[in-house]
Design a protein around this motif. Structure first.
Motif, PDB file in Angstrom:
ATOM      1  N   LYS A 139       0.844  -1.190   0.000  1.00 45.83           N
ATOM      2  CA  LYS A 139       0.000   0.000   0.000  1.00 45.83           C
ATOM      3  C   LYS A 139       0.884   1.245   0.000  1.00 45.83           C
ATOM      4  O   LYS A 139       2.068   1.187   0.319  1.00 45.83           O
ATOM      5  N   ASP A 140       0.287   2.379  -0.366  1.00 47.26           N
ATOM      6  CA  ASP A 140       0.965   3.690  -0.318  1.00 47.26           C
ATOM      7  C   ASP A 140       2.210   3.734  -1.203  1.00 47.26           C
ATOM      8  O   ASP A 140       3.207   4.390  -0.869  1.00 47.26           O
ATOM      9  N   VAL A 141       2.147   3.055  -2.335  1.00 46.85           N
ATOM     10  CA  VAL A 141       3.248   3.100  -3.301  1.00 46.85           C
ATOM     11  C   VAL A 141       3.001   4.261  -4.258  1.00 46.85           C
ATOM     12  O   VAL A 141       1.910   4.395  -4.826  1.00 46.85           O
ATOM     13  N   ASP A 142       3.986   5.118  -4.428  1.00 49.22           N
ATOM     14  CA  ASP A 142       3.828   6.286  -5.303  1.00 49.22           C
ATOM     15  C   ASP A 142       5.215   6.815  -5.662  1.00 49.22           C
ATOM     16  O   ASP A 142       5.783   7.637  -4.957  1.00 49.22           O
ATOM     17  N   PHE A 143       5.775   6.291  -6.746  1.00 46.17           N
ATOM     18  CA  PHE A 143       7.083   6.794  -7.167  1.00 46.17           C
ATOM     19  C   PHE A 143       7.177   6.835  -8.684  1.00 46.17           C
ATOM     20  O   PHE A 143       6.380   6.208  -9.399  1.00 46.17           O
ATOM     21  N   ALA A 144       8.131   7.615  -9.160  1.00 47.43           N
ATOM     22  CA  ALA A 144       8.340   7.805 -10.594  1.00 47.43           C
ATOM     23  C   ALA A 144       9.699   7.242 -10.980  1.00 47.43           C
ATOM     24  O   ALA A 144      10.700   7.463 -10.276  1.00 47.43           O
ATOM     25  N   ILE A 145       9.731   6.516 -12.105  1.00 44.98           N
ATOM     26  CA  ILE A 145      10.978   5.982 -12.642  1.00 44.98           C
ATOM     27  C   ILE A 145      11.324   6.779 -13.893  1.00 44.98           C
ATOM     28  O   ILE A 145      10.530   6.856 -14.834  1.00 44.98           O
ATOM     29  N   ILE A 146      12.495   7.379 -13.877  1.00 48.92           N
ATOM     30  CA  ILE A 146      12.971   8.157 -15.025  1.00 48.92           C
ATOM     31  C   ILE A 146      14.210   7.448 -15.575  1.00 48.92           C
ATOM     32  O   ILE A 146      15.200   7.247 -14.869  1.00 48.92           O
ATOM     33  N   ARG A 147      14.109   7.092 -16.838  1.00 46.84           N
ATOM     34  CA  ARG A 147      15.097   6.208 -17.470  1.00 46.84           C
ATOM     35  C   ARG A 147      15.692   6.892 -18.696  1.00 46.84           C
ATOM     36  O   ARG A 147      14.962   7.438 -19.519  1.00 46.84           O
ATOM     37  N   GLU A 148      17.011   6.890 -18.792  1.00 48.45           N
ATOM     38  CA  GLU A 148      17.654   7.410 -20.001  1.00 48.45           C
ATOM     39  C   GLU A 148      17.368   6.432 -21.144  1.00 48.45           C
ATOM     40  O   GLU A 148      17.619   5.250 -21.036  1.00 48.45           O
ATOM     41  N   ASN A 149      16.855   6.967 -22.243  1.00 51.84           N
ATOM     42  CA  ASN A 149      16.260   6.139 -23.282  1.00 51.84           C
ATOM     43  C   ASN A 149      17.147   5.858 -24.494  1.00 51.84           C
ATOM     44  O   ASN A 149      16.776   5.032 -25.320  1.00 51.84           O
ATOM     45  N   THR A 150      18.254   6.552 -24.637  1.00 52.90           N
ATOM     46  CA  THR A 150      18.915   6.557 -25.944  1.00 52.90           C
ATOM     47  C   THR A 150      20.319   5.962 -25.972  1.00 52.90           C
ATOM     48  O   THR A 150      20.902   5.837 -27.052  1.00 52.90           O
ATOM     49  N   GLU A 151      20.873   5.602 -24.808  1.00 51.39           N
ATOM     50  CA  GLU A 151      22.220   5.007 -24.853  1.00 51.39           C
ATOM     51  C   GLU A 151      22.316   3.857 -23.858  1.00 51.39           C
ATOM     52  O   GLU A 151      21.415   3.029 -23.785  1.00 51.39           O
ATOM     53  N   GLY A 152      23.408   3.737 -23.135  1.00 51.49           N
ATOM     54  CA  GLY A 152      23.578   2.610 -22.222  1.00 51.49           C
ATOM     55  C   GLY A 152      23.710   1.297 -22.979  1.00 51.49           C
ATOM     56  O   GLY A 152      24.311   1.228 -24.048  1.00 51.49           O
ATOM     57  N   GLU A 153      23.120   0.241 -22.421  1.00 53.14           N
ATOM     58  CA  GLU A 153      23.209  -1.085 -23.029  1.00 53.14           C
ATOM     59  C   GLU A 153      22.381  -1.192 -24.307  1.00 53.14           C
ATOM     60  O   GLU A 153      22.512  -2.172 -25.051  1.00 53.14           O
ATOM     61  N   TYR A 154      21.515  -0.207 -24.559  1.00 59.66           N
ATOM     62  CA  TYR A 154      20.641  -0.247 -25.727  1.00 59.66           C
ATOM     63  C   TYR A 154      21.246   0.491 -26.920  1.00 59.66           C
ATOM     64  O   TYR A 154      20.548   0.818 -27.874  1.00 59.66           O
ATOM     65  N   SER A 155      22.527   0.738 -26.879  1.00 60.99           N
ATOM     66  CA  SER A 155      23.171   1.466 -27.968  1.00 60.99           C
ATOM     67  C   SER A 155      23.209   0.657 -29.261  1.00 60.99           C
ATOM     68  O   SER A 155      23.390   1.209 -30.343  1.00 60.99           O
TER      69      SER A 155
END
Length: 367
Positions: A139-155
């Motif tokens: 209960k009472d879960v409320d958070f935001a995930i912000i993820r870099e979308n254009t590099e890292g392992e997904y290059s």
């Protein structure tokens, strides 16, 4: 970043992308033209739910639909992919389902990743929040995930140097680490969030994740009112399933964002209820926060349209159409909270169309 709206349910933040706000498209004939990419699997079914709700509400949006698929890598699929890119470049705003990515080595590059890289929608925002009346383990879960979308392992930079040896390059740059860190802090400020946590693996990847963490700490100096912390990704995963209430805003490189988003979705009811978006300086594309195609329930009328409905509400707030967004969000939440019309993933027996009809009935009731 994405400003909040008010009504009886806590709403998903939307417009006000602060330092990275994409320019809003122009209205033509009093309506916005929005690219619609239903996607593969359950995409057409849940996109139809959104279209029915928008039509019933008279939302001033015209759809520019492109039926691109990632299921095959034929020349036609590639042509359709280029069509969707051109449509998004024209319209600036899109609503998107998830496109299939083949596992086979000979398969095409992920269209999902290619789209984000070409449009430079570098910030993925996924909102993990309990829905009132829908009981889950936490209960009472409320958070935001912000993820870099254009590099890292997904290059996408892989090669075989000699037979039996593959090198896969993870790219982390100062410039892209700084802009995603600023996005996270700006989001926190605009949405009255108190803490931003950087998630990394700098104990092992001392140069790559070390740079990401270092830049985060440098940017944090410009935001003295926001608390900061850092977690190694292994620990962050454990903390997410043991005490998710401690989280507020999390920022991280690409792969970790994919993993933590799926863990987060499991905390609040699964991928069918989690909205998200991808934004950059010019374009904004709204899509379910967990990138599941749903091939196993395709064309079975079992899919939960809530994630795409809530993502479409985020899109409407981005367009400044808050009243429509609030009504659609409230109606979706009300149907879930009531419990009489829930799809199978939420423990019910309702079909996709029965759930959609319940949302339409709720909208009519509150008109």
């Amino acid at each position: 970043m994405l400003r909040s709206a008010t009504s009886r349910f806590a709403h998903i933040p939307t417009r006000g992308l602060a330092t990275v706000a994409p320019a809003l498209p122009k209205k033509i004939g009093g309506k916005y033209t929005v690219t619609l990419i239903p996607g593969d699997g359950i995409g057409l079914e849940v996109a139809e739910s959104v279209k029915q709700v928008f039509k019933a509400e008279g939302v001033p949006v015209e759809w520019d639909q492109v039926d691109v698929t990632g299921i095959n890598s034929t020349g036609k699929a590639n042509v359709k992919f280029r069509e969707c890119i051109e449509s998004l470049k024209r319209n600036k705003v899109g609503l998107k389902g998830i496109l299939f990515t083949p596992l086979e080595r000979g398969g095409h590059q992920s269209f999902n990743v290619a789209l984000r890289q070409e449009l430079d929608t570098y910030a993925s925002l996924v909102l993990i929040k309990n829905i009132p009346g829908y009981e889950t383990r936490h209960k009472d879960v409320d958070f935001a995930i912000i993820r870099e979308n254009t590099e890292g392992e997904y290059s996408g930079l892989e090669h075989s140097s000699v037979p039996g040896v593959v090198e896969s390059l993870k790219i982390i740059t100062r410039a892209k680490s700084e802009r995603i860190a600023r996005f996270a802090f700006d989001f926190a400020l605009k949405n009255n969030r108190k803490k931003v946590t950087v998630v990394h693996k700098a104990n092992i990847m001392k140069l790559a994740d070390g740079l990401f963490r270092q830049v985060f700490n440098e940017v944090a100096q410009d935001y003295p009112t926001i608390q900061t912390s850092d977690l190694i990704v292994d620990n962050a995963s454990m903390q997410a399933v043991s005490k998710p209430q401690q989280f507020d805003v999390l920022v991280m490189p690409n792969l970790y964002g994919s993993i933590i988003s799926n863990i987060g979705a499991a905390l609040v009811g699964g991928p069918g209820v989690v909205p998200g978006c991808n934004v950059g300086r010019e374009f904004a594309v709204f899509e379910p926060g967990c990138r599941h195609v749903g091939l196993d329930i395709m064309n079975k009328n079992q899919a939960n349209p809530s994630a795409l409905l809530l993502s479409s509400a985020m899109m409407l707030r981005h367009l400044g159409l808050d009243d429509y967004a609030n009504r659609i969000t409230d109606a979706t939440y009300s149907v879930i909270s009531n419990g009489a019309s829930r799809t199978r993933d939420m423990g019910g027996n309702s079909t996709t169309q029965e759930f959609t009809k319940a949302v339409l009935d709720q909208l009519e009731k509150t008109a």
